[in-house]
Design an enzyme around this catalytic site. Structure first.
Site, PDB file in Angstrom:
ATOM      1  N   ASP A   8     -25.568   7.427   2.185  1.00  0.00           N
ATOM      2  CA  ASP A   8     -23.860   7.179   1.560  1.00  0.00           C
ATOM      3  C   ASP A   8     -22.967   6.496   2.238  1.00  0.00           C
ATOM      4  O   ASP A   8     -22.285   5.536   1.515  1.00  0.00           O
ATOM      5  CB  ASP A   8     -23.275   8.808   1.255  1.00  0.00           C
TER       6      ASP A   8
ATOM      7  N   GLU B 132     -30.623   3.903  -1.351  1.00  0.00           N
ATOM      8  CA  GLU B 132     -31.889   3.989  -0.860  1.00  0.00           C
ATOM      9  C   GLU B 132     -32.097   2.753   0.144  1.00  0.00           C
ATOM     10  O   GLU B 132     -32.943   2.771   0.806  1.00  0.00           O
ATOM     11  CB  GLU B 132     -32.796   3.726  -2.192  1.00  0.00           C
TER      12      GLU B 132
END
Length: 486
Positions: free
Chosen positions: A203, A135
């Site tokens: 990611d 995030e």
């Protein structure tokens, strides 16, 4: 589909030059810093202002957990990761929502939200950190602002509607998704494709942040695999997969990148284990989360796990109002670690549950000799003062606390209670106004402050202070109205 929109990104400008190349990945796998690519749509100041608006709306509409211990833990963990991220230009703030669905998201202003279910479904701290790192990377890459640029290219969009649907999703995932789908209308497919790219990018960068922060990089693909496995055996996939698409390519890419890094198995911190016990014992719809099987397993584990099991048992006994049993279990732990804030907080709750505020006050005052600036202890002591009918002492401490932590509703709510007990009506109104303002109820807050101003001496310093605050909130209210109309 929401993932792009669910993630905010306002940051640019590396913290430390060369951080991306410190032996983390082969040069061809390193990602360029593209955080400034969205600057044409929104400035950092605009993103900060919008983030402030939606945080206030979130406080009013979402089941936020205002637990000082848990708030402190997730912010400490989150900012440890932020310290090892690039392109950070704003402070980060981390929030915990009481929600049994696995999910997390970020939005404007460096604001990151975790669902409490993540503590239930992560097996270790590295897995939880991997979600936060993902995030945070959405934020540093400014994915939400970039999504706005993409949407402007595809079709007009009311972004207040999109972000409002995001907030609705926290409380009601199906309703939130429906609202978002209606807002996106015909441009959905382009946004979905853009979102999948953002997820893989978050990611890739997140794994680097994870490793630099001292966590196991394998935790990210491990957690993604856990989500994928869960979706195969249930008719409805985890909510996190609705908001964070997980095609096979994303999972394999995360695994390949983690495999290129040096293995770094990392034991979970004691605070992670305590936080997990606290959430399982105090929050969520399932009252049986702290099962005898789990506590027994922990009691046979490492020293940290054994201590967490005892804390979990004490939490369980406290929740059942078995105060004497909880005290007997917790007392030896406090004797060994008299400054442990997890133990002190729970023992304070036990004391207050048995109307022993004097004992709580004495213990907390003693602990604060060495930890005078510890916010968890300050709030506990202020609460004990209020419960122990010592409002003057509470007010003195809470003035200090609210000055240091003006965005914590806990401080203002306690201050309102303490000043009400003292009959300080104008100060009570002002404290209540600040709490309302934090939830976006600015018109009501202005009304209370106007009442407070009318109650003090004309031309006094107090009146000038109240009137100045009224002017600030009026300007803020006008700005927020523009967001609501846009």
């Amino acid at each position: 589909m929401i993932a792009t929109l669910l993630s905010s990104l306002l940051l640019t400008g590396p913290i430390s030059a060369g951080a991306e190349t410190q032996g983390l990945l082969p040069a061809q796998d390193l990602l360029p810093d593209i955080g400034t690519s969205a600057g044409a749509t929104l400035s950092i100041d605009q993103e900060m202002a919008m983030g402030d608006f939606y945080v206030r709306q979130m406080r009013a509409s979402a089941p936020l957990i205002y637990d000082p211990l848990l708030t402190q833990y997730i912010n400490t963990l989150g900012n440890r990761l932020v310290a090892n991220a690039n392109s950070v230009r704003t402070p980060f703030h981390f929030y915990l929502v009481n929600n049994d669905q696995i999910n997390a998201f970020a939005f404007f202003g460096g604001n990151v939200v975790l669902h409490s279910a993540l503590f239930r479904y992560t097996d270790n701290e590295s897995e939880l950190a991997s979600v936060l790192a993902h995030e945070i990377s959405h934020v540093t890459q400014r994915h939400l602002a970039r999504a706005m640029e993409e949407q402007q290219r595809l079709a007009p969009l009311t972004w207040v509607g999109v972000l409002g649907s995001i907030l609705l999703t926290m409380a009601s995932p199906q309703a939130g998704m429906a609202g978002l789908s209606g807002t996106l209308a015909g441009a959905q497919q382009g946004i979905i494709s853009f979102t999948q790219g953002n997820e893989q990018e978050a990611d890739r960068i997140g794994i680097q942040v994870l490793q630099r922060s001292g966590f196991d990089p394998q935790a990210m693909p491990n957690f993604l695999q856990k989500l994928a496995d869960q979706s195969r055996y249930v008719s409805k996939p985890p909510e996190m997969l609705l908001t964070h698409p997980l095609p096979d390519s994303r999972l394999s890419d995360a695994r390949n990148r983690a495999n290129q890094m040096k293995p770094h198995p990392t034991a979970s911190s004691q605070d992670y284990l305590f936080a997990k016990m606290r959430i399982l014992g105090m929050y969520g719809a399932d009252e049986n989360s702290l099962t005898p099987e789990l506590l027994d397993k922990l009691s046979k584990g490492t020293v940290r796990e054994q201590l967490a099991a005892k804390y979990g048992q004490a939490v369980q006994l406290y929740q059942a109002k078995k105060y004497d049993e909880a005290r007997n279990l917790l007392q030896p732990l406090l004797a060994q670690q008299p400054g442990n804030i997890w133990f002190l907080d729970l023992m304070t709750d036990i004391d207050l549950g048995q109307n022993k505020s004097a004992a709580a006050i004495a213990r907390l005052q003693n602990a604060m000799v060495k930890q005078n600036d510890e916010p968890v202890l300050q709030l506990n002591l202020a609460n004990a003062y209020v419960q122990g009918r010592q409002p003057a002492a509470a007010i003195k401490l809470l003035h200090r606390y609210t000055f240091a932590y003006p965005n914590d509703p806990n401080g203002w709510d306690l201050l309102a209670q303490a000043t009400a007990t003292q009959g300080l009506r104008d100060q009570e109104l002002a404290a209540r106004a600040e709490s309302l303002a934090l939830s976006g109820k600015l018109t009501q807050a202005i009304g209370l402050l106007s009442d407070a101003s009318a109650r003090v001496k004309l031309g006094s310093l107090e009146q000038a202070r109240y009137d100045a605050r009224i002017d600030q909130l009026r300007r803020l209210n006008e700005r927020f109205r523009k967001y609501q109309k846009s």
